[in-house]
Design a protein around this motif. Structure first.
Motif, PDB file in Angstrom:
ATOM      1  N   ARG A 282      25.515  -3.086 -64.767  1.00 45.74           N
ATOM      2  CA  ARG A 282      24.849  -1.847 -65.209  1.00 45.74           C
ATOM      3  C   ARG A 282      23.652  -2.163 -66.092  1.00 45.74           C
ATOM      4  N   SER A 283      23.736  -3.234 -66.865  1.00 48.16           N
ATOM      5  CA  SER A 283      22.579  -3.578 -67.715  1.00 48.16           C
ATOM      6  C   SER A 283      21.396  -4.009 -66.859  1.00 48.16           C
ATOM      7  N   LEU A 284      21.670  -4.380 -65.612  1.00 51.09           N
ATOM      8  CA  LEU A 284      20.589  -4.790 -64.699  1.00 51.09           C
ATOM      9  C   LEU A 284      20.144  -3.646 -63.793  1.00 51.09           C
ATOM     10  N   GLY A 285      20.761  -2.462 -63.980  1.00 50.26           N
ATOM     11  CA  GLY A 285      20.405  -1.318 -63.139  1.00 50.26           C
ATOM     12  C   GLY A 285      21.179  -1.294 -61.827  1.00 50.26           C
ATOM     13  N   TRP A 286      22.242  -2.098 -61.753  1.00 50.14           N
ATOM     14  CA  TRP A 286      23.075  -2.125 -60.557  1.00 50.14           C
ATOM     15  C   TRP A 286      24.501  -1.767 -60.940  1.00 50.14           C
ATOM     16  N   ASP A 287      25.442  -1.885 -60.003  1.00 48.03           N
ATOM     17  CA  ASP A 287      26.845  -1.620 -60.335  1.00 48.03           C
ATOM     18  C   ASP A 287      27.707  -2.503 -59.458  1.00 48.03           C
ATOM     19  N   MET A 288      29.008  -2.493 -59.747  1.00 45.56           N
ATOM     20  CA  MET A 288      29.968  -3.278 -58.956  1.00 45.56           C
ATOM     21  C   MET A 288      30.737  -2.293 -58.087  1.00 45.56           C
ATOM     22  N   GLY A 289      30.916  -2.618 -56.808  1.00 49.29           N
ATOM     23  CA  GLY A 289      31.502  -1.660 -55.867  1.00 49.29           C
ATOM     24  C   GLY A 289      32.985  -1.396 -56.042  1.00 49.29           C
ATOM     25  N   VAL A 290      33.677  -2.240 -56.836  1.00 49.29           N
ATOM     26  CA  VAL A 290      35.121  -2.037 -57.014  1.00 49.29           C
ATOM     27  C   VAL A 290      35.390  -1.546 -58.425  1.00 49.29           C
ATOM     28  N   ASP A 291      36.300  -0.581 -58.540  1.00 49.04           N
ATOM     29  CA  ASP A 291      36.727  -0.153 -59.867  1.00 49.04           C
ATOM     30  C   ASP A 291      38.239   0.064 -59.859  1.00 49.04           C
ATOM     31  N   LEU A 292      38.876  -0.348 -60.941  1.00 45.19           N
ATOM     32  CA  LEU A 292      40.335  -0.240 -61.090  1.00 45.19           C
ATOM     33  C   LEU A 292      40.648   0.209 -62.510  1.00 45.19           C
ATOM     34  N   ALA A 293      41.809   0.851 -62.684  1.00 48.11           N
ATOM     35  CA  ALA A 293      42.200   1.259 -64.040  1.00 48.11           C
ATOM     36  C   ALA A 293      42.399   0.036 -64.938  1.00 48.11           C
ATOM     37  N   SER A 294      42.777  -1.106 -64.352  1.00 49.43           N
ATOM     38  CA  SER A 294      43.038  -2.313 -65.164  1.00 49.43           C
ATOM     39  C   SER A 294      41.768  -3.132 -65.371  1.00 49.43           C
TER      40      SER A 294
ATOM     41  N   THR B 128      37.554 -20.390 -58.142  1.00 52.04           N
ATOM     42  CA  THR B 128      36.991 -20.714 -59.463  1.00 52.04           C
ATOM     43  C   THR B 128      35.685 -19.974 -59.753  1.00 52.04           C
ATOM     44  N   ARG B 129      34.858 -19.734 -58.734  1.00 53.95           N
ATOM     45  CA  ARG B 129      33.611 -18.973 -58.954  1.00 53.95           C
ATOM     46  C   ARG B 129      33.366 -18.083 -57.750  1.00 53.95           C
ATOM     47  N   VAL B 130      32.710 -16.949 -58.010  1.00 59.61           N
ATOM     48  CA  VAL B 130      32.482 -15.971 -56.941  1.00 59.61           C
ATOM     49  C   VAL B 130      31.043 -15.483 -57.006  1.00 59.61           C
ATOM     50  N   HIS B 131      30.378 -15.481 -55.870  1.00 59.91           N
ATOM     51  CA  HIS B 131      29.018 -14.923 -55.756  1.00 59.91           C
ATOM     52  C   HIS B 131      29.191 -13.484 -55.261  1.00 59.91           C
ATOM     53  N   LEU B 132      28.843 -12.549 -56.149  1.00 65.09           N
ATOM     54  CA  LEU B 132      29.118 -11.133 -55.878  1.00 65.09           C
ATOM     55  C   LEU B 132      27.856 -10.373 -55.498  1.00 65.09           C
ATOM     56  N   ALA B 133      27.989  -9.490 -54.526  1.00 64.15           N
ATOM     57  CA  ALA B 133      26.911  -8.538 -54.208  1.00 64.15           C
ATOM     58  C   ALA B 133      27.133  -7.284 -55.043  1.00 64.15           C
ATOM     59  N   LEU B 134      26.105  -6.781 -55.666  1.00 61.51           N
ATOM     60  CA  LEU B 134      26.219  -5.537 -56.436  1.00 61.51           C
ATOM     61  C   LEU B 134      25.777  -4.363 -55.570  1.00 61.51           C
ATOM     62  N   VAL B 135      26.055  -3.170 -56.058  1.00 57.54           N
ATOM     63  CA  VAL B 135      25.650  -1.959 -55.325  1.00 57.54           C
ATOM     64  C   VAL B 135      24.681  -1.174 -56.211  1.00 57.54           C
ATOM     65  N   PRO B 136      23.825  -0.346 -55.632  1.00 54.97           N
ATOM     66  CA  PRO B 136      22.888   0.421 -56.458  1.00 54.97           C
ATOM     67  C   PRO B 136      23.639   1.291 -57.468  1.00 54.97           C
ATOM     68  N   ALA B 137      23.135   1.346 -58.691  1.00 55.18           N
ATOM     69  CA  ALA B 137      23.784   2.178 -59.722  1.00 55.18           C
ATOM     70  C   ALA B 137      23.673   3.650 -59.340  1.00 55.18           C
ATOM     71  N   LEU B 138      24.743   4.363 -59.581  1.00 59.45           N
ATOM     72  CA  LEU B 138      24.741   5.820 -59.357  1.00 59.45           C
ATOM     73  C   LEU B 138      25.088   6.468 -60.691  1.00 59.45           C
ATOM     74  N   PRO B 139      24.103   6.595 -61.571  1.00 55.29           N
ATOM     75  CA  PRO B 139      24.418   6.989 -62.950  1.00 55.29           C
ATOM     76  C   PRO B 139      24.879   8.428 -63.096  1.00 55.29           C
ATOM     77  N   GLU B 140      24.553   9.278 -62.144  1.00 49.19           N
ATOM     78  CA  GLU B 140      24.997  10.664 -62.290  1.00 49.19           C
ATOM     79  C   GLU B 140      26.310  10.839 -61.531  1.00 49.19           C
ATOM     80  N   ARG B 141      27.277  11.396 -62.219  1.00 56.13           N
ATOM     81  CA  ARG B 141      28.606  11.572 -61.619  1.00 56.13           C
ATOM     82  C   ARG B 141      29.045  13.028 -61.706  1.00 56.13           C
ATOM     83  N   VAL B 142      29.758  13.439 -60.690  1.00 50.12           N
ATOM     84  CA  VAL B 142      30.377  14.763 -60.706  1.00 50.12           C
ATOM     85  C   VAL B 142      31.827  14.573 -60.294  1.00 50.12           C
ATOM     86  N   VAL B 143      32.741  15.128 -61.080  1.00 48.54           N
ATOM     87  CA  VAL B 143      34.162  15.017 -60.754  1.00 48.54           C
ATOM     88  C   VAL B 143      34.733  16.422 -60.596  1.00 48.54           C
ATOM     89  N   ALA B 144      35.541  16.593 -59.548  1.00 46.36           N
ATOM     90  CA  ALA B 144      36.203  17.884 -59.342  1.00 46.36           C
ATOM     91  C   ALA B 144      37.705  17.676 -59.299  1.00 46.36           C
TER      92      ALA B 144
END
Ligand code: 2HG
Ligand code: ZN
Length: 460
Positions: free
Chosen positions: A123-135, A207-223
């Motif tokens: 996010r500090s680079l203007g991108w995001d990570m495609g996976v999110d978990l509660a942990s 031991t190491r992972v080269h990750l692809a990031l996804v475009p940041a989507l800073p605006e969120r709507v939750v229903a």
């Protein structure tokens, strides 16, 4: 090699302070997050580089001592704690995040970097990570690759495997394989990221992972949207998938779980009249897209006769409040006792029938058991958590997994097999599949040193 000589070799490899033999310092590495799985390790070893991890594996291989790789220890199937007498190889000190030359759309993360650290950096680079978990504060990137972790945004971005450009890993004999940084297109034979995805530490230590990031989507709507049953929730979910192009998550909870979460976190009743089932819907968009997302959600929810009540938030605090009804399920259940955790996928057209049937069958055999069902409606993935039966009583687990398999489902949607489901593997994989997987295991780890007892039942 004697145990003392092994410990000396490990200390020479990673430093005295990073070979933990004292029972108190070992203790947090010896029990899983749920408290259901535990075992005593010979020692916990904490390498800080791929070369040190290779030294650890070479020493253990020479001594014939088994190794349990462990990242954030967030496995829900007992795959990251010792069964007895192994070396726990903790990846937590493989904690470097590095940029990739010429692009800020990718990162190289050490296996022990947490998901939250990757989120923050991306996010500090203007991108995001495609996976999110509660942990996210504890789960580590290496473990997430090894288990092909899923989470709430699989609907949009796929599981962990889809975020990986390349991996580096250490085999059981200490050989280092893979390539980091990797190339976007590199079709030169077997892909280590694919081979190790879902291997649960049985084939190599990532031991190491080269990750692809996804475009940041800073605006969120939750229903949050209340309906009469899972059938209705799935019909609404289908309409949202078709008509809302900004969907990130489509989650489902039921009134009993929502009530538990409400009591645990002191949250208000979301609607004046409770509903039987609730969809939690998340959309994400670029700057300036909030109004369009709210309108698109409102148009679908307003047109569906199944929707009894709905609430929509577009500010960060409001979104977090609505998400909490879903995200706090695991924590709220854990606060009540040690749950039996089952994580199944069903064909979409059998999900509602499965939900009805599983509750009825559990109640019939264990009338005092408390069953909570929730999950990722967009992926056909339900989590069945059962409180009541003793931790070592697997009859409820067998019942739930058997039912899912008999209805054309999978016994593990995203949590993996670990030790919890190894005896049920035959319900989801053919004998030919399992023998081929065992052949891969034998080829890469002929002495069976890496995470023995995980995925496959121990040899008779
Ligand atoms: C989730 O979706 C996780 O929240 C955990 O996969 C599920 O606690 C569980 O059973
Ligand atoms: Zn889940």
């Amino acid at each position: 090699m004697s145990v003392d000589r092994l410990l000396d070799a490990l200390r020479a490899g990673v430093g005295h302070a990073n070979v933990l033999v004292d029972p108190d310092t070992r203790a947090p590495y010896e029990v899983d997050w749920t408290g259901r799985y535990r075992g005593t390790a010979l020692a916990v070893v904490r390498p800080a580089s791929t070369a040190e991890a290779a030294t650890v594996l070479r020493a253990c291989a020479a001594a014939g001592v088994a190794v349990v790789p462990q990242g954030g220890n967030t496995s829900l199937v007992g795959g990251s704690v010792p069964r007895g007498g192994e070396i726990v190889l903790s990846t937590r000190r493989l904690a470097t995040i590095a940029p990739v030359e010429h692009t800020d759309a990718e990162l190289i993360a050490g296996a022990g970097v947490t998901l939250e650290q990757v989120h923050d950096r991306a996010r500090s680079l203007g991108w995001d990570m495609g996976v999110d978990l509660a942990s996210r504060q504890s789960a580590t990137i290496g473990g997430m690759v090894a288990t092909n972790a899923g989470g709430q945004h699989v609907l949009r971005y796929g599981p962990m495997q889809h975020q990986v450009i390349g991996v580096e890993a250490v085999l059981a004999d200490g050989a280092v394989v893979g390539r980091v940084p990797a190339l976007h297109k590199d079709n030169t034979g077997y892909h280590w990221d694919a081979i190790l995805s879902g291997s649960e530490g049985t084939l190599a230590v990532v031991t190491r992972v080269h990750l692809a990031l996804v475009p940041a989507l800073p605006e969120r709507v939750v229903a949050l949207c209340g309906v009469d049953d899972l059938d209705a929730a799935l019909r609404v979910a289908g309409a949202l998938r078709r008509d809302v192009d900004t969907l990130l998550a489509l989650e489902v909870v039921f009134v009993d779980g929502l009530e538990l979460v409400r009591a645990y976190a002191e949250l208000p009743e979301p609607f004046p009249t409770p509903c039987t089932a609730y969809l939690v819907v998340e959309c994400g968009g670029r700057i300036g897209s909030t109004e369009r997302m709210v309108d698109a959600l409102a148009a679908v929810l307003g047109a569906r006769p199944e929707v009894r009540a709905s609430a929509v938030a577009s500010d960060a605090a409001g979104c977090a409040r609505l998400r909490a009804y879903r995200e706090l399920h695991t924590e709220a259940i854990a606060a009540e006792g040690i749950p039996h955790k089952l994580d199944v996928t069903l064909p979409f057209d059998r999900l509602a029938e499965f939900d009805r049937e599983v509750r009825a069958r559990i109640a019939a055999v264990s009338p005092t058991a408390r069953t909570f069902v929730f999950g990722h409606a967009g992926d056909g993935n339900l989590h069945v958590n059962v409180l009541g039966p003793a931790a070592d009583d697997s009859s409820i687990d067998d019942l739930v997994l058997g039912l899912a398999a008999s209805m054309g489902g999978s016994i593990s949607a995203e949590h993996g097999i670990g030790v919890a489901k190894r005896d049920a593997l035959t319900l989801s994989r053919t004998a030919t599949d399992i023998e081929a997987m065992r052949a891969v295991k034998r080829a890469l780890d002929p002495r069976g040193i890496l995470n023995p007892g995980v995925i496959f039942p121990p040899a008779p």
